[in-house]
Scaffold this motif. Sequence first.
Motif, PDB file in Angstrom:
ATOM      1  N   ARG A   1       0.772  -1.150   0.066  1.00 25.81           N
ATOM      2  CA  ARG A   1       0.047  -0.002  -0.021  1.00 25.81           C
ATOM      3  C   ARG A   1       0.916   1.179   0.001  1.00 25.81           C
ATOM      4  O   ARG A   1       0.535   2.187  -0.768  1.00 25.81           O
ATOM      5  N   ASN A   2       1.986   1.014   0.819  1.00 22.46           N
ATOM      6  CA  ASN A   2       3.029   2.409   0.748  1.00 22.46           C
ATOM      7  C   ASN A   2       3.629   2.689  -0.441  1.00 22.46           C
ATOM      8  O   ASN A   2       4.206   3.656  -0.651  1.00 22.46           O
ATOM      9  N   LEU A   3       3.450   1.790  -1.462  1.00 22.09           N
ATOM     10  CA  LEU A   3       4.039   1.985  -2.686  1.00 22.09           C
ATOM     11  C   LEU A   3       3.060   2.117  -4.009  1.00 22.09           C
ATOM     12  O   LEU A   3       3.536   2.661  -5.171  1.00 22.09           O
ATOM     13  N   PHE A   4       2.016   2.226  -3.723  1.00 26.46           N
ATOM     14  CA  PHE A   4       0.644   2.615  -4.622  1.00 26.46           C
ATOM     15  C   PHE A   4       0.918   3.787  -5.361  1.00 26.46           C
ATOM     16  O   PHE A   4       1.153   3.966  -6.442  1.00 26.46           O
ATOM     17  N   ASP A   5       1.455   4.653  -4.740  1.00 31.54           N
ATOM     18  CA  ASP A   5       1.672   6.211  -5.207  1.00 31.54           C
ATOM     19  C   ASP A   5       2.883   6.314  -6.196  1.00 31.54           C
ATOM     20  O   ASP A   5       3.149   7.414  -6.792  1.00 31.54           O
ATOM     21  N   GLN A   6       3.719   5.346  -6.093  1.00 30.32           N
ATOM     22  CA  GLN A   6       4.831   5.377  -6.976  1.00 30.32           C
ATOM     23  C   GLN A   6       4.765   4.435  -8.145  1.00 30.32           C
ATOM     24  O   GLN A   6       5.653   4.398  -9.072  1.00 30.32           O
ATOM     25  N   HIS A   7       3.501   3.844  -8.337  1.00 31.51           N
ATOM     26  CA  HIS A   7       3.386   2.903  -9.444  1.00 31.51           C
ATOM     27  C   HIS A   7       1.985   3.368 -10.214  1.00 31.51           C
ATOM     28  O   HIS A   7       1.312   2.500 -10.661  1.00 31.51           O
ATOM     29  N   GLY A   8       1.829   4.705 -10.272  1.00 26.10           N
ATOM     30  CA  GLY A   8       0.792   5.128 -11.091  1.00 26.10           C
ATOM     31  C   GLY A   8      -0.412   5.649 -10.511  1.00 26.10           C
ATOM     32  O   GLY A   8      -1.470   6.163 -11.100  1.00 26.10           O
ATOM     33  N   LEU A   9      -0.613   5.600  -9.152  1.00 22.48           N
ATOM     34  CA  LEU A   9      -1.953   6.159  -8.535  1.00 22.48           C
ATOM     35  C   LEU A   9      -1.496   7.304  -7.668  1.00 22.48           C
ATOM     36  O   LEU A   9      -0.538   7.580  -7.131  1.00 22.48           O
ATOM     37  N   ASP A  10      -2.483   8.360  -7.872  1.00 21.08           N
ATOM     38  CA  ASP A  10      -2.394   9.633  -7.225  1.00 21.08           C
ATOM     39  C   ASP A  10      -2.599   9.352  -5.820  1.00 21.08           C
ATOM     40  O   ASP A  10      -3.596   8.917  -5.411  1.00 21.08           O
ATOM     41  N   PRO A  11      -1.726  10.021  -5.000  1.00 20.36           N
ATOM     42  CA  PRO A  11      -2.196   9.966  -3.526  1.00 20.36           C
ATOM     43  C   PRO A  11      -3.618  10.457  -3.136  1.00 20.36           C
ATOM     44  O   PRO A  11      -4.091   9.967  -2.275  1.00 20.36           O
ATOM     45  N   ALA A  12      -4.149  11.145  -4.009  1.00 19.69           N
ATOM     46  CA  ALA A  12      -5.472  11.732  -4.078  1.00 19.69           C
ATOM     47  C   ALA A  12      -6.441  10.484  -3.935  1.00 19.69           C
ATOM     48  O   ALA A  12      -7.753  10.641  -3.630  1.00 19.69           O
ATOM     49  N   GLU A  13      -6.075   9.496  -4.659  1.00 15.66           N
ATOM     50  CA  GLU A  13      -6.838   8.276  -4.959  1.00 15.66           C
ATOM     51  C   GLU A  13      -6.744   7.211  -3.975  1.00 15.66           C
ATOM     52  O   GLU A  13      -7.162   6.016  -4.433  1.00 15.66           O
ATOM     53  N   LEU A  14      -6.226   7.494  -2.968  1.00 18.22           N
ATOM     54  CA  LEU A  14      -5.772   6.570  -1.806  1.00 18.22           C
ATOM     55  C   LEU A  14      -6.422   6.884  -0.564  1.00 18.22           C
ATOM     56  O   LEU A  14      -6.738   8.006  -0.428  1.00 18.22           O
ATOM     57  N   GLY A  15      -6.546   5.854   0.103  1.00 22.58           N
ATOM     58  CA  GLY A  15      -7.522   6.216   1.427  1.00 22.58           C
ATOM     59  C   GLY A  15      -6.240   6.485   2.447  1.00 22.58           C
ATOM     60  O   GLY A  15      -5.152   6.592   2.549  1.00 22.58           O
TER      61      GLY A  15
END
Length: 388
Positions: free
Chosen positions: A47-61
Amino acid sequence: MLIELHLLQSFPVSNLNRDDLGQPKTARFGGYTRARISSQSLKRAARNLFDQHGLDPAELGVRTKRLRDAAAALLTTRGRDEERALEICQAGLEELGFAAHAATGLTKYLLYVGKPAQQLLADYCDQRWDELTKAVTEAKKRKEKQEKTPRKTAAAKTAAKKPTKQIQQEAKRILDGTRAADIAMFGRMIADNTDFNVNAASQVAHALSTHAVVNEFDYYTALDDLRPDAEPAADMIGTIDFNAACFYRYANLDLNQLAQNLPEDPDLVARSARAWLYSFIHAVPGGKQNSMAARTMPQTLLGVVRETGAWNLANAFLSPVTDVPDLMAASTQRLVDHFQQLRSFYGDTQLRNVTVASVGPNLPGVADEETAPSVDEFVSRLLTATKG
């Protein structure tokens, strides 16, 4: 349709995920003690890597007990009194059905919410400021009355009010998770109100070592740099538990459930699937990394895209790998052989794609067309298969 990810990853001296005694977690499997990394630890690392692989931080919970404080801070920037804002936001949370501790303002459990929840709660409390102020005042009066008549406290307590349908709709809007990719993947459970629950699109297994392990410990000493040379001695003595193991890791992602959790946004679904693959491949728990630096990568990757079913291949290691010169090679062969046996026995009509990648020589028993030369090609083939 599901994507399955099977990984073999060897870690040197490490304590990536420890128990309440500080020891690396273990489990008995096949009659032998194995090293273990919990699914929760692996999910957090991914989960801590999602924003490094194409997801914007605003799209995370956000997972927090401090929603009250976050919303109150926003109200303070709008000119509201800080202390009063905290009281109003606490009353707002209670009105929505989520009681917070009177002294700390913490909710009794972590709430998994989308990033906009802080802003939405602040807006809600701002709009209902007068009504919530009245509720705060009445609550203070009840508390004062109870303190004056302590013997009647128990009888004076009233049951928590159940939110009206309108308030419940507001709560759903504020806690909305349909734009949070990680909530869609890992789900959400709120025991007090199952209407807010989200069924997880991803299942993650506890990682187990392919071989038996015995936890060890490192005895260490530390010296005081300012101690006089004439007084040699250790100024600190301690131990750190560790093990070293080759782990089998398994996770899957249900694309149909993911699309249901992220409605009407196929682009976010596609980017979430890609981020899920890359993040789980790169996920390494952070336990004791500063003192052990066990930063390795998976050596063997097996990916499957299937219409139905799911195969955890841990039984390839029900009998532990032993007495071999190359533990990774032997574990890889076990994994491949077990998969091919299941494939032969149960059939492979439900399989859309099988792709294998290895940091090393080609794998025996794997067809050339199922072998990917790099991690990017590995991910690309799996994602392409989901579109067919």
